[in-house]
Write an enzyme that holds these catalytic residues in place. Structure first.
Site, PDB file in Angstrom:
ATOM      1  N   SER A  56       0.838  -1.204   0.000  1.00 35.49           N
ATOM      2  CA  SER A  56       0.000   0.000   0.000  1.00 35.49           C
ATOM      3  C   SER A  56       0.870   1.251   0.000  1.00 35.49           C
ATOM      4  O   SER A  56       0.397   2.337  -0.325  1.00 35.49           O
ATOM      5  CB  SER A  56      -0.924   0.005   1.229  1.00 35.49           C
ATOM      6  OG  SER A  56      -0.188  -0.256   2.414  1.00 35.49           O
ATOM      7  N   LYS A 124       4.401 -11.567   3.196  1.00 35.23           N
ATOM      8  CA  LYS A 124       2.978 -11.777   2.915  1.00 35.23           C
ATOM      9  C   LYS A 124       2.785 -11.787   1.404  1.00 35.23           C
ATOM     10  O   LYS A 124       3.408 -10.980   0.703  1.00 35.23           O
ATOM     11  CB  LYS A 124       2.136 -10.663   3.545  1.00 35.23           C
ATOM     12  CG  LYS A 124       0.665 -10.706   3.130  1.00 35.23           C
ATOM     13  CD  LYS A 124      -0.198  -9.827   4.017  1.00 35.23           C
ATOM     14  CE  LYS A 124      -0.267  -8.378   3.613  1.00 35.23           C
ATOM     15  NZ  LYS A 124      -0.802  -8.134   2.261  1.00 35.23           N
ATOM     16  N   GLU A 193      -9.205  -9.500   3.557  1.00 33.65           N
ATOM     17  CA  GLU A 193      -9.540  -8.095   3.262  1.00 33.65           C
ATOM     18  C   GLU A 193     -10.896  -7.981   2.579  1.00 33.65           C
ATOM     19  O   GLU A 193     -11.183  -8.699   1.608  1.00 33.65           O
ATOM     20  CB  GLU A 193      -8.443  -7.495   2.361  1.00 33.65           C
ATOM     21  CG  GLU A 193      -8.721  -6.038   1.985  1.00 33.65           C
ATOM     22  CD  GLU A 193      -7.542  -5.311   1.388  1.00 33.65           C
ATOM     23  OE1 GLU A 193      -6.425  -5.872   1.343  1.00 33.65           O
ATOM     24  OE2 GLU A 193      -7.739  -4.146   0.961  1.00 33.65           O
TER      25      GLU A 193
HETATM   26  O1  KIV Z   1      -0.524  -3.398   1.516  1.00 30.97           O
HETATM   27  C1  KIV Z   1      -1.137  -3.360   2.591  1.00 30.97           C
HETATM   28  O2  KIV Z   1      -1.066  -2.407   3.363  1.00 30.97           O
HETATM   29  C2  KIV Z   1      -1.961  -4.504   2.931  1.00 30.97           C
HETATM   30  C3  KIV Z   1      -2.982  -4.310   3.993  1.00 30.97           C
HETATM   31  C4  KIV Z   1      -4.098  -3.555   3.407  1.00 30.97           C
HETATM   32  C5  KIV Z   1      -3.412  -5.596   4.591  1.00 30.97           C
HETATM   33  O3  KIV Z   1      -1.849  -5.532   2.336  1.00 30.97           O
END
Ligand code: KIV
Length: 307
Positions: A56, A124, A193
């Site tokens: 993000s 992740k 999400e």
């Molecule tokens: O990129 C991010 O900040 C995320 C969150 C929205 C979980 O993947």
């Protein structure tokens, strides 16, 4: 800084094991995103369980329309800054778009770089059953993997926009299966999400690993939000599931306007914002300058006098 006297007493590094124990005890797990050193320090001191260096950052820090342009280089750069600021919280880095899609060996190299060069504790990645070979290969190298299901922003074009996912019985069933498959593949936690709260609740109950929700209701084992949304620092849009705890964008604009006014009106810098020279040294300097300038008047070369 993380160890300054203002910090609360260290409770030790938050591990995957501590996150999983929290789920067992029914204690909510707290995550927020960070992309820079000062935010990481503040989050670490506040007692957050986990910090996600989310891709993000492409939107809230780098100004892209979505997360797709974010590169490995971007991620490593921001992970390093966050890792320097957070000594206690569990640190997770997003694997950016195309860093785990080409081959499983490429994915492992990139996950390894995020851990080795970026200094994070886990990675992740987005997607369900189609990611199993990649997930297993990364975990086999000792790198913990957090899954990400539901609204997966790297697939925003495929999903047709930022929409709530798993709203039909069929899509909810597929999502639940994907969550179980990722758990089976070895993921230590999953982000869910933008899915209906009921579906997220069903998943959290069925999984023994923590389910961290964002726009997924109260039934998850923990919550994550984008820090820029929480602080009101990103003024382009705020998703409906966000609770804003501050309005720092307006505060920032107000501070910038005050600074500009102060400079224009000569209120800044005030004497306390500047340093001064000792009076005798200043007199000597002025005298020397005057002598030099007289030399110029009498035809001497300024270059030879000043050097
Ligand atoms: O990129 C991010 O900040 C995320 C969150 C929205 C979980 O993947």
């Amino acid at each position: 800084m993380p160890n300054s006297s203002a910090s609360p007493p260290s409770r030790g590094k938050v591990s995957i094991h501590s996150l999983q124990s929290k789920k067992k005890r029914g204690e909510p797990i707290t995550f927020l995103t960070a992309y820079d050193f000062p935010t990481a320090v503040a989050l670490d001191r506040s007692g957050i369980d986990g910090i996600l260096v989310g891709d993000s950052l492409g939107m809230v820090v780098l100004g892209y329309e979505n997360t797709i342009p974010v590169t490995m280089q971007d991620m490593i750069h921001h992970c390093r800054a966050v890792a320097r600021g957070a000594s206690r919280a569990h640190l997770v880095s997003d694997m950016p778009f195309m860093s785990y899609h080409i081959s499983i060996s490429d994915a492992l190299r990139n996950a390894g770089n995020l851990m080795q060069k970026g200094g994070v504790d886990a990675v992740k990645l987005e997607g369900g059953r189609e990611r199993v070979p990649v997930v297993k290969n990364i975990i086999s190298a000792g790198i913990p993997v957090m899954g990400h299901l539901g609204l997966t922003p790297q697939s925003v074009h495929k999903l047709g926009g930022w929409k709530v996912q798993a709203t039909s019985r069929e899509s909810a069933r597929v999502l639940i299966e994907d969550a179980l498959i990722l758990e089976d593949a070895g993921c230590y936690a999953i982000v869910l999400e933008s899915v209906p709260a009921e579906v997220a609740g069903l998943i959290s109950k069925r999984l023994s690993i923590p389910v961290i929700g964002i726009g997924a209701g109260i039934g998850c084992d923990g919550q994550v939000l984008v820090t820029h949304d929480v602080l009101g620092l990103f003024d382009r849009f705020t998703p409906g599931f966000v609770k804003k705890y501050a309005d720092l964008f307006s505060e920032m604009e107000r501070a910038f306007r005050s600074y500009i006014d102060d400079v224009k009106e000569r209120r800044f810098p005030a004497p306390e914002h500047a340093s001064s020279m000792d009076a005798q040294t200043l007199r000597d300097l002025i005298q020397e300058l005057e002598m030099l300038e007289r030399g110029i008047d009498s035809g001497e070369n300024i270059e030879t006098r000043y050097h």
